[in-house]
Design a protein around this motif. Structure first.
Motif, PDB file in Angstrom:
ATOM      1  N   UNK A   1       0.879  -1.057   0.132  1.00 26.53           N
ATOM      2  CA  UNK A   1      -0.073   0.028   0.134  1.00 26.53           C
ATOM      3  C   UNK A   1       1.009   1.436   0.000  1.00 26.53           C
ATOM      4  N   UNK A   2       0.254   2.316  -0.690  1.00 30.91           N
ATOM      5  CA  UNK A   2       0.956   3.575  -0.437  1.00 30.91           C
ATOM      6  C   UNK A   2       1.656   4.151   0.733  1.00 30.91           C
ATOM      7  N   UNK A   3       0.767   3.822   1.639  1.00 27.17           N
ATOM      8  CA  UNK A   3       1.446   4.439   3.039  1.00 27.17           C
ATOM      9  C   UNK A   3       1.943   3.409   3.968  1.00 27.17           C
ATOM     10  N   UNK A   4       1.948   2.326   3.374  1.00 28.68           N
ATOM     11  CA  UNK A   4       2.651   1.133   4.150  1.00 28.68           C
ATOM     12  C   UNK A   4       4.341   1.006   3.854  1.00 28.68           C
ATOM     13  N   UNK A   5       5.208   1.239   4.695  1.00 27.58           N
ATOM     14  CA  UNK A   5       6.400   1.411   4.401  1.00 27.58           C
ATOM     15  C   UNK A   5       7.207   0.109   4.779  1.00 27.58           C
ATOM     16  N   UNK A   6       6.833  -0.703   5.556  1.00 19.49           N
ATOM     17  CA  UNK A   6       7.752  -1.895   5.867  1.00 19.49           C
ATOM     18  C   UNK A   6       6.842  -2.868   6.649  1.00 19.49           C
TER      19      UNK A   6
ATOM     20  N   UNK B   1      16.187  -8.031   0.141  1.00 18.87           N
ATOM     21  CA  UNK B   1      17.068  -6.964  -0.128  1.00 18.87           C
ATOM     22  C   UNK B   1      17.086  -5.584   0.464  1.00 18.87           C
ATOM     23  N   UNK B   2      16.101  -5.306   1.082  1.00 19.61           N
ATOM     24  CA  UNK B   2      15.880  -4.193   1.501  1.00 19.61           C
ATOM     25  C   UNK B   2      16.356  -3.765   3.089  1.00 19.61           C
ATOM     26  N   UNK B   3      16.496  -4.869   3.727  1.00 16.32           N
ATOM     27  CA  UNK B   3      16.968  -4.927   5.215  1.00 16.32           C
ATOM     28  C   UNK B   3      15.945  -4.280   6.014  1.00 16.32           C
ATOM     29  N   UNK B   4      16.481  -3.430   6.843  1.00  8.68           N
ATOM     30  CA  UNK B   4      15.636  -2.645   7.757  1.00  8.68           C
ATOM     31  C   UNK B   4      16.355  -2.157   8.813  1.00  8.68           C
TER      32      UNK B   4
ATOM     33  N   UNK C   1      22.199  13.101   9.220  1.00  8.70           N
ATOM     34  CA  UNK C   1      22.482  11.788   9.106  1.00  8.70           C
ATOM     35  C   UNK C   1      21.526  10.800   9.379  1.00  8.70           C
ATOM     36  N   UNK C   2      20.673  11.184  10.498  1.00  6.03           N
ATOM     37  CA  UNK C   2      19.731  10.013  10.901  1.00  6.03           C
ATOM     38  C   UNK C   2      18.399  10.503   9.845  1.00  6.03           C
ATOM     39  N   UNK C   3      18.304  11.708   9.586  1.00  8.75           N
ATOM     40  CA  UNK C   3      17.112  11.794   8.426  1.00  8.75           C
ATOM     41  C   UNK C   3      17.443  11.129   7.355  1.00  8.75           C
ATOM     42  N   UNK C   4      18.555  11.262   6.676  1.00 11.04           N
ATOM     43  CA  UNK C   4      19.192  10.383   5.544  1.00 11.04           C
ATOM     44  C   UNK C   4      18.855   9.085   5.671  1.00 11.04           C
ATOM     45  N   UNK C   5      19.254   8.468   6.693  1.00  7.84           N
ATOM     46  CA  UNK C   5      19.175   7.117   7.046  1.00  7.84           C
ATOM     47  C   UNK C   5      17.734   6.817   7.209  1.00  7.84           C
TER      48      UNK C   5
ATOM     49  N   UNK D   1      12.965   5.585  -0.021  1.00 11.00           N
ATOM     50  CA  UNK D   1      14.159   5.479  -1.069  1.00 11.00           C
ATOM     51  C   UNK D   1      13.887   6.401  -2.196  1.00 11.00           C
ATOM     52  N   UNK D   2      12.533   6.587  -2.388  1.00  9.49           N
ATOM     53  CA  UNK D   2      12.247   7.190  -3.566  1.00  9.49           C
ATOM     54  C   UNK D   2      12.332   9.022  -3.334  1.00  9.49           C
TER      55      UNK D   2
END
Length: 269
Positions: A96-101, A160-163, A256-260, A267-268
């Motif tokens: 879903x668009x708003x589900x990220x993990x 592939x995406x880890x987390x 840095x934590x923001x970018x992480x 990722x987009x």
């Protein structure tokens, strides 16, 4: 308010709350919580699913504001309630668009609320969902370092995406494994607790490029607000503590934590 309870700091650079439970917050209306959260420049909030009973609620919450997102998964405490139907629901909404993990999933041998064999099976099944749907994973691991490493090892080539291993309180062995494999470690108000030097040792070990900020609210309220219900708007205190422990400029830690967080969940962007 006591002198020790200073105002919540507000940073120029936005921060991202990577792990909270909005449906568990009781002390104030959700609208008020979200308003206060935006007021301290928190740009995104991820609210986390834990049980069959709140999968749909998390999806609903992910729609309350453009900057609120969710996950889908079953916590190890509820592993014995996992079923083919529950798995089908997670699979149906993982993209879903708003589900990220996929999360919060994993192992908990501290409380042992579910049979350990069942926990391991459910952990594997949900890791497979993440592989199949190309989603990162939010992992809970408590007193289960060896089995967490062993099971993640089975998915090294396919996930592939880890987390993130969230609310990290495990030992250096799991930390080294996770960091070497490209996982992030999530830290919260525990880093501010007097008796949590073991957690601060892991903060020192972890590269800033692999650290995420979280509150795990309504639990684990950071100093100086311990005793109150935790909420996403207390996240700036966690950022400050990470900077202090790692002896890095606060601006670097926030940036840095923001970018992480973006790399892991968005990722987009």
């Amino acid at each position: 308010m006591s002198k020790k309870r200073r105002e919540i700091p507000v940073f120029d650079h936005p921060i991202i709350e990577t792990h909270c439970h909005l449906d568990y917050l009781k002390d104030r209306p959700l609208e008020e919580t979200l308003e206060q959260t935006q007021g301290v420049n928190i740009e995104k909030v991820i609210t986390i699913a834990v049980s069959p009973d709140n999968l749909a609620r998390v999806r609903e919450l992910s729609q309350v504001a453009p900057w609120v997102y969710g996950t889908q998964g079953i916590h190890p405490h509820d592993a014995e309630s996992y079923s083919d139907d529950v798995e089908a629901e997670i699979r149906a909404h993982a993209r879903d668009e708003k589900i990220v993990a996929v999360g919060e999933i994993g192992l908990d041998y501290f409380y042992d609320n579910a049979d350990r064999d069942v926990q391991r099976e459910v952990f594997r099944r949900q890791l497979q969902i993440a592989c199949d749907t190309d989603r990162p994973v939010v992992i809970h691991s408590r007193e289960a370092d060896e089995d967490t490493i062993a099971i993640l090892g089975e998915f090294e080539d396919t996930l592939k995406r880890r987390g993130v291993i969230h609310s990290f309180t495990s030992g250096p062995g799991l930390a080294r494994y996770a960091l070497d494999q490209g996982w992030c470690l999530g830290f919260n108000g525990i880093t501010t607790f007097n008796k949590a030097e073991n957690v601060r040792d892991i903060v020192r070990m972890a590269p800033i490029e692999q650290i995420l900020l979280e509150t795990d609210s309504p639990f684990l309220t950071p100093v100086p607000y311990r005793g109150k219900e935790n909420a996403p708007f207390y996240l700036p205190f966690v950022a400050e503590k990470i900077a202090e422990v790692k002896e890095l400029p606060l601006e670097e830690v926030i940036g840095k934590t923001y970018q992480n967080s973006l790399r892991t969940f968005f990722p987009g962007e």
